[in-house]
Design an enzyme around this catalytic site. Structure first.
Site, PDB file in Angstrom:
ATOM      1  CB  SER A  19      -0.949  -0.063   1.191  1.00 54.02           C
ATOM      2  OG  SER A  19      -1.876   0.969   1.126  1.00 54.02           O
ATOM      3  CG  HIS A  46      -4.409  -0.934  -0.626  1.00 60.65           C
ATOM      4  ND1 HIS A  46      -4.240  -0.876   0.730  1.00 60.65           N
ATOM      5  CD2 HIS A  46      -4.877  -2.175  -0.890  1.00 60.65           C
ATOM      6  CE1 HIS A  46      -4.595  -2.030   1.269  1.00 60.65           C
ATOM      7  NE2 HIS A  46      -4.975  -2.839   0.305  1.00 60.65           N
ATOM      8  CG  ASP A 139      -5.704  -5.542   2.688  1.00 63.23           C
ATOM      9  OD1 ASP A 139      -6.089  -6.694   2.992  1.00 63.23           O
ATOM     10  OD2 ASP A 139      -5.727  -5.105   1.525  1.00 63.23           O
TER      11      ASP A 139
END
Ligand SMILES: C[S@@+](CC[C@H](N)C(=O)[O-])C[C@H]1O[C@@H](n2cnc3c(N)ncnc32)[C@H](O)[C@@H]1O
Lengths: 203, 281
Positions: A19, A46, A139
């Site tokens: 991310s 992401h 995540d």
């Protein structure tokens, strides 16, 4: 030997999640992979809904391997880097083809690293290595745990030095890291793992 | 090689789907398994079952469970004006053709809670075509259909959708099509009046009318190739000559048996047109 013992057999597929700060970390890894790398590499990052194409383009310039967006129903092939398209979840089917879903976000993310890694863990089992890089949320931790539970190998970026340590920290806290490494070591690990992981940590 | 746990999960899911198909006539066996497994696992948790296998006796002996099972497996997630460039292309490239017809029939398959079909109706209203249009919006999920028919959304969401509406070429303010109150926004009757919502299962039901445009986005991604082929065949049959087909931006017609019947209007936006003549063999 338990099902979670990582010290057996070669790796046939790689899953990478990242991310915040991920693009830099990916740049330290993917360009080091040689042409004809014997496994597919699937990247779930992401991104904003519109900059998925930009990331693929940025990586394509520097990589020796082809970098493409993962497409539904197509098989994951060795020697190719696949990027999850923005605003869909990416999943791996048992026959090693990709699926997409427009289901709700998971931990506020779509694509979700957990969703991909959990399905990849089921599809590839012991022949999967999962790599979790820098990121500012949790995540990927559950996904890494699933990879480990299915006999796969888990590498986590050293939180010390990561742009955002939360993501690697969360995986380590779950006990889902076999190895902790700096990004500039990870490509070397990946190359060695394709030959087998019998030797433990390749130094 | 996949481990033992994943094998067990696959067996459980197969048995569950078999029970659902044979007991209730809803056949999800042609759905892509990875995401279906996630939804089945979520459903099991929601219904207090430790495994998907535990769902099977409930499914067999408790008829009242079916709506919840269908809802859980079909997760209707949607937005207004998702992929604004698609709506813009409909406005700029399809509308001039549609405008020449005395009456326009549209089938929107997989309408979920209605956001997409209301987007389409608003677009048609702005270009002056809604009054001669009939839209059939269908879905397998009755709970979602009921919500769609209600047409009530959190007002906050309408604000969020406004940016996409404008990018899609919207000429007014999105809120102008809603009446607001208590944090909710209700779609105007004038927009809703041209839409009929109905239960239709793309797996097992047939064609129900001839249409000039089929919009089916982010539904085919859930189907395996064989089921995708069946559904694209349905759309082909339902479309009049020269009719349009609009798929989701990650859905691909190229590999399907129906590909020959269509030519791209804008391939990257997945806008296609049914060929006027007989398709080449
Ligand atoms: C992700 S939503 C897509 C909603 C909307 N078209 C969009 O793109 O925003 C998928 C929808 O397909 C519906 N669906 C799934 N299987 C179906 C079937 N066999 N027949 C009709 N609809 C189905 C689901 O109930 C759900 O509402």
């Amino acid at each position: 030997m338990t099902a979670a013992d990582p010290a057996q057999g070669p790796i046939h597929a790689f899953a990478i999640g990242c991310s915040a700060g991920g693009l830099n970390a990916l740049h330290a890894i993917l360009p080091e992979l040689p042409e004809g790398f014997p496994a597919p590499v699937v990247v779930v990052a992401h991104l904003g809904a519109n900059d998925g194409g930009n990331m693929a383009a940025a990586l394509r310039r520097d990589c020796r391997l082809p970098v493409v967006e993962a497409e539904e129903r197509l098989p994951a092939q060795a020697g190719t880097v696949y990027i999850a398209p923005p605003d869909y979840h990416l999943l791996m089917e048992a026959d090693h083809t990709f699926s997409l879903s427009a289901d709700a976000k998971v931990l506020n993310a779509r694509p979700s690293i957990d969703v991909f890694m959990e399905s990849a863990a089921e599809a590839w089992g012991r022949s999967l290595a999962a790599i979790l890089l820098t990121g500012a949320n949790a995540d990927g931790a559950a996904g890494m745990a699933a990879v480990k539970a299915n006999g796969g190998l888990c590498i986590v970026q050293d939180p010390d030095g990561a742009t955002a340590p939360e993501m690697p920290d969360a995986a380590i806290a779950l006990g889902a890291a076999h190895w902790i490494a700096q990004p500039d070591r990870i490509a070397f690990l990946m190359i060695s793992l394709c030959r087998g992981r019998g030797g433990g940590f390749p130094e | 090689m996949p481990g033992r746990a994943s094998n067990l999960h696959a067996i459980e899911l197969d048995l569950f789907l078999e029970a659902l198909a044979r007991r209730h006539g809803y056949d999800f066996r042609g759905y892509a398994r990875a995401s279906l497994r996630r939804r089945a696992a979520g459903l099991a948790i929601k219904l207090g079952c430790a495994t998907v296998a535990e769902l099977i006796p409930r499914l067999l002996y408790d008829d009242s469970l079916l709506p919840e099972v269908l809802s859980g497996l079909s997760v209707p997630v949607t937005e207004m004006f998702r992929d604004p460039s698609v709506f813009k292309a409909i406005r700029e490239q399809l509308v001039p053709v549609l405008a020449t017809y005395p009456r326009i029939n549209i089938w929107q398959a997989g309408c979920a809670t209605g956001e997409e079909v209301y987007s389409l109706a608003i677009l048609l209203e702005e270009v002056g075509l809604l009054h001669k249009t009939q839209i059939y919006a269908t879905d397998i999920n009755d709970q979602a259909l009921a919500k769609a028919e209600e047409g009530i959304f959190p007002a906050k969401l309408i604000e969020k959708y406004t940016e996409n509406y404008l990018k899609a070429g919207g000429t007014k303010a999105l809120v102008a099509y809603f009446s607001l109150g208590y944090g909710f926004a209700k779609i105007d009757a004038a927009i809703k009046q041209r839409i009929s919502f109905a239960h239709h299962n793309l797996v097992s039901d047939g064609v129900f009318c001839e249409v000039n445009l089929v919009v089916c986005r982010n539904v085919l991604i859930y189907f395996d190739r064989q089921l995708q082929d069946r559904v694209l065949g349905l759309f082909d049959t339902s479309l009049s000559r020269g009719g349009f087909l609009c798929l989701g931006t990650k859905e691909n017609l190229a590999f399907s048996a129906a590909a020959n019947a269509f030519q791209p209007v804008d391939a990257s936006l997945r806008l296609y047109r049914k060929r006027q003549g007989v398709p080449p063999p």
